[in-house]
Design an enzyme around this catalytic site. Structure first.
Site, PDB file in Angstrom:
ATOM      1  CB  ALA A 283     -30.080   5.707 -22.265  1.00 22.96           C
ATOM      2  CG  ASP A 329      14.151   1.297   7.483  1.00 20.99           C
ATOM      3  OD1 ASP A 329      15.105   1.351   6.695  1.00 20.99           O
ATOM      4  OD2 ASP A 329      13.423   2.265   7.746  1.00 20.99           O
TER       5      ASP A 329
END
Length: 905
Positions: A283, A329
């Site tokens: 589980a 840039d």
């Protein structure tokens, strides 16, 4: 004769080529003969071994042990249903192995698809025309055009060079730059200066080379070096998932052993305790977490590629979401890189480009024309966008102009200028007419040997001693200097990129560039406009909302940079502006202080400056993304957390050094990629929350069984039905969620932040899980009490009442998981704000989930395999409100979270 010993003519003859290059037909024949120019990849791990490895990892071994114990218990204690359980667990191992293998195979295929988006193109001469071809199509005899930033596609002999320098580090490991020439060499092949090798890169200069070895016959091929552009390693996030999975599995095993022992203390039989131990272990094991996450990352990479951001590694996807600073840039990234000449300053006057007259700017545009490396091929301009714009306006104004170039001093980021030396034919002379017009004289001016220079004003203007005014040289006095600088500033304040132009009559050839570039005659300024990209202002706004700082780093002047920054909304008010010469004089502490400012712009910067900025930011704990396109940007790209290369204008060197490639060179794409990176990370947390929440209603029935002496509400095989029916497909659908509206309105996550953090565990295990547990136990007891069950009575495994009760428990988990998948679609936004139907894959997953449950509940085969019995419709109707209630409770929790954030914001 060895190829390095031969003259240019002998090289062409030996490779059966010519100055015009190969013909297309000849190139096709050679491609068939020599094969593709590619390095064959080393043999990869066979698929069957990859598949078999799915049966031997940690989780699989745990499940093998569980199945073996089940089969053993069936042998020792038959009739308890352990055979079915053992077979079911083996089936889970196989199903999970197949699922994981398919997911990993799909992820690998996705990476290969991304690799194909990274083509490597080269310029070659074919039939006397310069064309662009894929590098794998280069054949021996091809003449290759080389320029700064190119990756060399094949072992080649140089036949023409202009200050050509290469970096042989990919081949030799030595990073020292090597100056190349095209003269015959009598020494060893590997040391020959007229040979360039495949895989190495051109750092500066230009040249022509003829390929003589391709593919596996190159030096690169001989050492069998695999050059792969896209790498698929186990990322830090994947390693964390592996650790988390093992931790949860270990906890599950420990919990199973603990309650197995506790069962003996409270008087349970061995087989009851054993069933419990197996059940609680199965589980709690999250079998599908790792493969689901791997595919989610790969899907994220593909979504980014569709948005023009190409990720080279899965690691980069997760890092992007944590970026705090973007160093970008200006030219081509914030702007469109569509250069156009708009203003000219000549003869002390600023002139609009449409008002140009040939006689006024002849000398200026002669320099523009000759000090330029743009090539015109079939009417198309090929070259740097700035040089292309300059040549276009020069040709339109003065027409074509020819002069032999005998030497070039290439542009570099340190000098910020370029010089050519040309033999100039006699040129027309002009005199001023009665009305002030310049009229051509019949006689011509003298020709001769001249140096022509263009570049940044800061670097070029100090080299000048005279200025050209009205056709005559005038000594540069203070007044003329002031006028020139004022004109320069005026053009920059218009947001223009400004270049200066000068010349010098040199009489005889000098070898020393310092002698050439002194005492020059300043001719004028040209301003070029590069409009901002329309998407950038919105992207800047997104960055601001997302807590990401944007720093502009440009080689242009500060006034140009600030003008563009204001236009795109990067700065409001007075920013911190640092120019290259100031930067060099700053200590690291001073630079740290400047970088702490809210808005910072760096102007007149070189790539080595960019490297220092990135280093300081990283030392300050920032997660840095940096853009670059040139050879010298490679160190900064490698140093940054995310190096971003330009796909259009970027050099091969920059692309190889980067983590991400912008296919459209657009700043907005970086921001989109950050959004996707955050989304991928959020999606992984969503499906982990979903998977973990379902573990609680799987575990609670076993706790009640061992502690309260009731029939077991949920069998192990039914747990496996939950894991396979509800956890897999809906979890995958959560991994494909689109960005939520608030993902870019929160600060970047810390890179050290754990995936399985406390809020996620509390939400899964202490909020969502318990609601599902209440639903499943309600369904179980509802059936029992309506069937007349009395507390403490243990029912036989095949009793119809018991089978219906466990079926109701299982159905309750499935139904509440439907609500849970909608609840997990966001951690704070309402399902209504993100759109109930915005992820159609969710509905596909739910449909499969419900169809599987209908099969389990109502089909005889499903009943037999999973130990179930049919339920009446009213049971479904009674359980559906729990799913709605779970979703409602989660919506209420999100409302309080949003209100808390608003109150603190």
């Amino acid at each position: 004769m060895k190829i390095q010993n031969l003259s240019r003519e002998e090289v062409l003859k030996s490779l059966v080529s010519s100055e015009q290059g190969l013909s297309e037909e000849n190139a096709r024949r050679r491609l068939q003969e020599y094969g593709l120019n590619e390095i064959k990849e080393v043999r990869k791990r066979p698929l069957y071994l990859k598949f078999l490895s799915q049966f031997t990892h940690f989780l699989a071994i745990l499940l093998w042990i569980a199945s073996a114990l089940s089969l053993l218990s069936e042998y020792l204690h038959p009739g308890e249903g352990m055979l079915t359980l053992g077979i079911a667990i083996i089936a889970v191992i196989f199903i999970n192995a197949i699922f994981t293998f398919i997911q990993e195979y799909r992820a690998e295929k996705a990476l290969k698809a991304l690799k194909r988006l990274l083509p490597f193109y080269v310029q070659v001469l074919r039939d006397g025309k310069e064309i662009e071809i894929h590098a794998i199509e280069v054949v021996p005899g091809d003449i290759i055009m080389l320029s700064e930033g190119d990756k060399i596609p094949a072992d080649s002999r140089l036949i023409e060079t202009v200050e050509l320098k290469v970096n042989n580090a990919p081949l030799t490991g030595e990073s020292e730059l090597m100056l190349r020439n095209h003269e015959p060499f009598q020494g060893e092949f590997i040391e020959s200066p007229n040979i360039v090798f495949a895989g190495t890169t051109v750092v500066s200069g230009s040249g022509k080379a003829i390929a003589f070895a391709t593919g596996m016959t190159t030096e690169f091929g001989r050492i069998a070096h695999l050059t792969s552009a896209v790498e698929a390693g186990l990322s830090p996030l994947q390693r964390e998932i592996v650790k988390a999975t093992r931790l949860v599995a270990t906890i599950a095993a420990v919990v199973g052993i603990f309650f197995f022992s506790l069962g003996f203390v409270i008087g349970r039989s061995f087989w009851d305790n054993f069933i419990f131990a197996i059940g609680i272990t199965v589980a709690l094991i999250p079998e599908g977490m790792l493969p689901t996450m791997t595919l989610s990352l790969a899907m994220g990479s593909q979504r980014m590629a569709r948005r023009k951001a190409l990720m080279k590694t899965l690691t980069s996807v997760e890092t992007l979401g944590a970026v705090t600073v973007i160093c970008t840039d200006k030219t081509g990234t914030l702007t469109q890189n569509k250069m156009a000449v708009t203003k000219i300053w000549s003869n002390n006057t600023i002139i609009d480009v449409q008002d140009l007259r040939k006689e006024n700017v002849f000398e200026l545009f002669k320099i523009v024309y000759l000090c330029n490396n743009t090539r015109v091929i079939d009417g198309q301009y090929k070259g740097d966008p700035t040089e292309v714009a300059l040549l276009k306006v020069a040709r339109e104004t003065i027409g074509d102009f020819s002069a032999d170039r005998i030497k070039e001093i290439p542009f570099d980021s340190e000098r910020k200028r370029m010089t050519t030396i040309n033999i100039i034919p006699p040129s027309p002379l002009y005199q001023r007419g009665a009305r002030g017009d310049l009229l051509p004289l019949e006689k011509e001016g003298k020709g001769g040997l001249y140096a022509f220079t263009k570049g940044a004003t800061e670097g070029l203007f100090p080299l000048c001693s005279h200025v050209l005014l009205n056709g005559g040289k005038v000594p540069l006095d203070e007044s003329l200097r002031r006028n020139t600088i004022e004109a320069y500033h005026s053009l920059m304040d218009m947001g223009l990129r400004v270049l200066s132009f000068a010349y010098k009559e040199i009489g005889e050839m000098h070898d020393m560039r310092s002698e050439i570039e002194t005492g020059m005659v300043f001719v004028g300024l040209i301003g070029l406009e590069d409009p901002p990209r329309p998407e950038v202002p919105e992207a800047i706004r997104k960055c601001s909302g997302a807590g990401i700082k944007v720093i502009m780093i440009t080689g242009d002047g500060s006034r140009t940079a600030v003008a563009i920054a204001r236009e795109i909304g990067l700065v409001i008010g007075t920013p911190v502006v640092i120019e290259g010469h100031e930067f060099d004089q700053m200590s690291d502490e001073e630079l740290r202080g400047k970088l702490s400012g809210e808005k910072v712009i760096f102007a007149r910067m070189t790539p080595k400056h960019k490297m220092r900025v990135v280093s300081i930011l990283k030392e300050e704990g920032e997660i840095v993304a940096v853009t670059g396109d040139g050879v010298n940007d490679a160190p900064a790209l490698k140093k940054a957390d995310i190096g971003i290369a330009m796909g259009i204008s970027g050099t091969d060197v920059a692309k190889e050094a980067s983590d991400m490639i912008l296919l459209d060179d657009n700043f907005a794409t970086i921001v989109n990629a950050v959004e996707e990176g955050r989304t991928v990370y959020e999606n992984i947390k969503k499906f982990i929350t979903y998977i973990f929440a379902s573990n609680i209603p799987e575990a609670v029935p076993y706790l009640t069984y061992i502690l309260f002496r009731i029939p077991l509400p949920l069998t192990v095989i039914q747990i496996l039905a939950v894991d396979l029916g509800t956890d897999m497909l809906p979890a995958l659908a959560l991994g494909a969620e689109r960005p939520t509206p608030g993902v870019m309105n929160q600060p970047p996550r810390k890179l050290q932040e754990r995936l399985l953090n406390f809020p996620l565990i509390v939400r899964s295990y202490l909020f969502l899980g318990p609601i599902e547990s209440i639903a499943c136990m309600f369904g179980f007891f509802y059936i029992l009490y309506h069937g007349g069950w009395i507390w403490g009575t243990m029912l036989p495994p095949h009793d119809i009442l018991y089978l219906q009760a466990t079926t109701a428990c299982l159905t309750a988990i499935i139904i509440t998981q439907v609500g849970n998948v909608f609840a997990c679609r966001s951690s704070r936004e309402s399902i209504l704000s993100i759109g109930l139907f915005s992820n159609k894959l969710i509905f596909g997953g739910i449909l499969v989930e419900i169809l599987l449950q209908l099969f389990i509940v109502y089909h005889p085969i499903g009943n037999k395999i999973f130990g179930t019995a049919p339920l009446s419709l009213n049971v479904w109707l009674i359980l559906i409100p729990f799913s709605i209630g779970l979703l409602g409770a989660e919506e209420l929790r999100k409302f309080y979270v949003r209100r808390k954030i608003m109150n603190h914001g």
